[in-house]
Design a protein around this motif. Structure first.
Motif, PDB file in Angstrom:
ATOM      1  N   CYS A 103     -21.925  45.534  -2.024  1.00  0.00           N
ATOM      2  CA  CYS A 103     -23.068  44.863  -2.653  1.00  0.00           C
ATOM      3  C   CYS A 103     -22.740  43.419  -2.993  1.00  0.00           C
ATOM      4  CB  CYS A 103     -23.552  45.647  -3.868  1.00  0.00           C
ATOM      5  SG  CYS A 103     -24.356  47.188  -3.371  1.00  0.00           S
ATOM      6  N   GLN A 104     -21.589  42.951  -2.542  1.00  0.00           N
ATOM      7  CA  GLN A 104     -21.272  41.523  -2.692  1.00  0.00           C
ATOM      8  C   GLN A 104     -22.362  40.661  -2.048  1.00  0.00           C
ATOM      9  OE1 GLN A 104     -19.263  40.130  -4.541  1.00  0.00           O
ATOM     10  NE2 GLN A 104     -18.658  38.131  -3.734  1.00  0.00           N
ATOM     11  N   TRP A 107     -24.856  40.275  -4.559  1.00  0.00           N
ATOM     12  CA  TRP A 107     -24.328  39.322  -5.556  1.00  0.00           C
ATOM     13  C   TRP A 107     -24.608  37.885  -5.093  1.00  0.00           C
ATOM     14  CZ3 TRP A 107     -20.869  35.308  -5.611  1.00  0.00           C
ATOM     15  CH2 TRP A 107     -20.341  34.924  -6.854  1.00  0.00           C
ATOM     16  N   LYS A 110     -28.222  37.014  -5.677  1.00  0.00           N
ATOM     17  CA  LYS A 110     -28.529  36.737  -7.089  1.00  0.00           C
ATOM     18  C   LYS A 110     -27.864  35.452  -7.592  1.00  0.00           C
ATOM     19  CE  LYS A 110     -27.881  38.789 -11.663  1.00  0.00           C
ATOM     20  NZ  LYS A 110     -28.930  39.490 -12.353  1.00  0.00           N
ATOM     21  N   TYR A 111     -26.567  35.306  -7.366  1.00  0.00           N
ATOM     22  CA  TYR A 111     -25.822  34.242  -8.040  1.00  0.00           C
ATOM     23  C   TYR A 111     -25.615  32.979  -7.208  1.00  0.00           C
ATOM     24  CZ  TYR A 111     -24.830  37.707 -11.629  1.00  0.00           C
ATOM     25  OH  TYR A 111     -24.959  38.645 -12.629  1.00  0.00           O
ATOM     26  N   VAL A 117     -32.997  39.996  -6.601  1.00  0.00           N
ATOM     27  CA  VAL A 117     -32.432  41.092  -5.793  1.00  0.00           C
ATOM     28  C   VAL A 117     -33.492  42.168  -5.571  1.00  0.00           C
ATOM     29  CG1 VAL A 117     -30.694  42.931  -5.783  1.00  0.00           C
ATOM     30  CG2 VAL A 117     -30.080  40.625  -6.545  1.00  0.00           C
ATOM     31  N   SER A 150     -21.323  46.720 -14.221  1.00  0.00           N
ATOM     32  CA  SER A 150     -21.242  45.424 -13.527  1.00  0.00           C
ATOM     33  C   SER A 150     -22.076  45.457 -12.250  1.00  0.00           C
ATOM     34  CB  SER A 150     -19.763  45.129 -13.255  1.00  0.00           C
ATOM     35  OG  SER A 150     -19.590  44.425 -12.081  1.00  0.00           O
ATOM     36  N   TRP A 151     -22.027  46.585 -11.557  1.00  0.00           N
ATOM     37  CA  TRP A 151     -22.811  46.743 -10.313  1.00  0.00           C
ATOM     38  C   TRP A 151     -24.306  46.708 -10.613  1.00  0.00           C
ATOM     39  CZ3 TRP A 151     -24.958  51.783  -8.566  1.00  0.00           C
ATOM     40  CH2 TRP A 151     -25.437  51.743  -7.244  1.00  0.00           C
ATOM     41  N   THR A 153     -25.804  45.324 -13.102  1.00  0.00           N
ATOM     42  CA  THR A 153     -26.181  43.957 -13.488  1.00  0.00           C
ATOM     43  C   THR A 153     -26.448  43.115 -12.243  1.00  0.00           C
ATOM     44  OG1 THR A 153     -24.911  44.108 -15.520  1.00  0.00           O
ATOM     45  CG2 THR A 153     -25.413  41.892 -14.743  1.00  0.00           C
ATOM     46  N   THR A 154     -25.568  43.232 -11.259  1.00  0.00           N
ATOM     47  CA  THR A 154     -25.737  42.473 -10.016  1.00  0.00           C
ATOM     48  C   THR A 154     -27.044  42.847  -9.318  1.00  0.00           C
ATOM     49  OG1 THR A 154     -23.377  42.205  -9.728  1.00  0.00           O
ATOM     50  CG2 THR A 154     -24.713  42.082  -7.723  1.00  0.00           C
ATOM     51  N   LEU A 155     -27.414  44.113  -9.426  1.00  0.00           N
ATOM     52  CA  LEU A 155     -28.632  44.587  -8.760  1.00  0.00           C
ATOM     53  C   LEU A 155     -29.910  44.324  -9.571  1.00  0.00           C
ATOM     54  CD1 LEU A 155     -26.677  45.886  -6.767  1.00  0.00           C
ATOM     55  CD2 LEU A 155     -27.820  48.051  -7.105  1.00  0.00           C
ATOM     56  N   ASP A 156     -29.783  43.609 -10.696  1.00  0.00           N
ATOM     57  CA  ASP A 156     -30.936  43.405 -11.590  1.00  0.00           C
ATOM     58  C   ASP A 156     -31.504  44.737 -12.082  1.00  0.00           C
ATOM     59  OD1 ASP A 156     -30.857  40.662 -11.624  1.00  0.00           O
ATOM     60  OD2 ASP A 156     -32.322  40.407 -10.004  1.00  0.00           O
TER      61      ASP A 156
END
Ligand SMILES: Cc1cc2nc3c(=O)[nH]c(=O)nc-3n(C[C@H](O)[C@H](O)[C@H](O)COP(=O)(O)O)c2cc1C
Length: 198
Positions: A103-104, A107, A110-111, A117, A150-151, A153-156
């Motif tokens: 899922c990088q 990431w 998103k970032y 996402v 953390s995962w 969060t990355t996925l909204d």
């Protein structure tokens, strides 16, 4: 009619094991509320580990052509994500971690690209973690929970909680637990209900 799409992710390599049974009950609980459910079984899919090749860095699309391509879409579409993984050496399973690391590319969306996402960003998305471990060590689930949070969060996806059981080792041990399967069903019902409050 319940419009929620609930994605279940089975992260154990042991089919029909403890986390599989818990996840099945969560998904049954969600579909009892009319949610659309789909379960993916990581051990049956082709998911290479992330190579940190930075091939996704400009596009947000992973260059590895395997099952993660369609899983990315499922993850971006889901309203609820339920991840089930037992504890392996104090973390999630290798199958689960490979999926998370891939899922990088999300990431980057998103970032780096600063794009949403979620494919329907106006909808609230929540995620839930299901786990068991064979021991009763203190802090048994904390490393896995840190990874999963953390995962999400990355996925909204906002973290809605966890259902975790220590001391569950043999295949079928979870079926003998007093409340686990009922708890899992109730969790699925709550997840699929509109106002989720944990
Ligand atoms: C490779 C491996 C590593 C494990 N590491 C741990 C561990 O660190 N802590 C623990 O409590 N249990 C550990 N276990 C036990 C599993 O968490 C336990 O058997 C669990 O019930 C498996 O769930 P499943 O049936 O959903 O696969 C490990 C099992 C395996 C095969």
């Amino acid at each position: 009619m319940n419009q929620f799409k609930v994605l279940g992710i089975a992260g154990s390599p042991r089919r029909d094991g403890n986390t599989d049974h818990l996840l099945e009950q969560v998904m049954n609980g969600a579909s009892s509320q009319g949610a659309r459910t789909k379960t993916i079984i990581l051990s049956e899919l082709n998911i290479s580990p992330c190579r940190h090749c930075d091939g996704c860095i400009q596009t947000g699309k992973c260059v590895i052509d395997d099952d993660m391509q369609w899983i990315h879409t499922e993850l971006r579409e889901a309203d609820r994500v339920v991840l089930a993984s037992p504890v392996f050496f104090m973390g999630v399973t290798a199958q689960t971690k490979a999926m998370i690391d891939r899922c990088q590319a999300l990431w980057v969306i998103k970032y780096v690209l600063k794009l949403p996402v979620a494919l329907n960003p106006e909808k609230e998305r929540t995620g839930f973690f299901v786990s068991v471990g064979g021991t009763r060590l203190r802090h048994l689930f904390e490393p896995s929970m840190a990874t999963v949070k953390s995962w999400f969060t990355t996925l909204d996806i906002s973290y809605a909680g966890e259902l975790v059981f220590p001391g569950i080792d043999e295949r079928g041990a979870i079926d003998l637990h007093q409340s686990a399967l009922n708890d899992a069903f109730a969790t699925g019902q709550k997840l699929a209900a509109k106002d989720i409050s944990h």
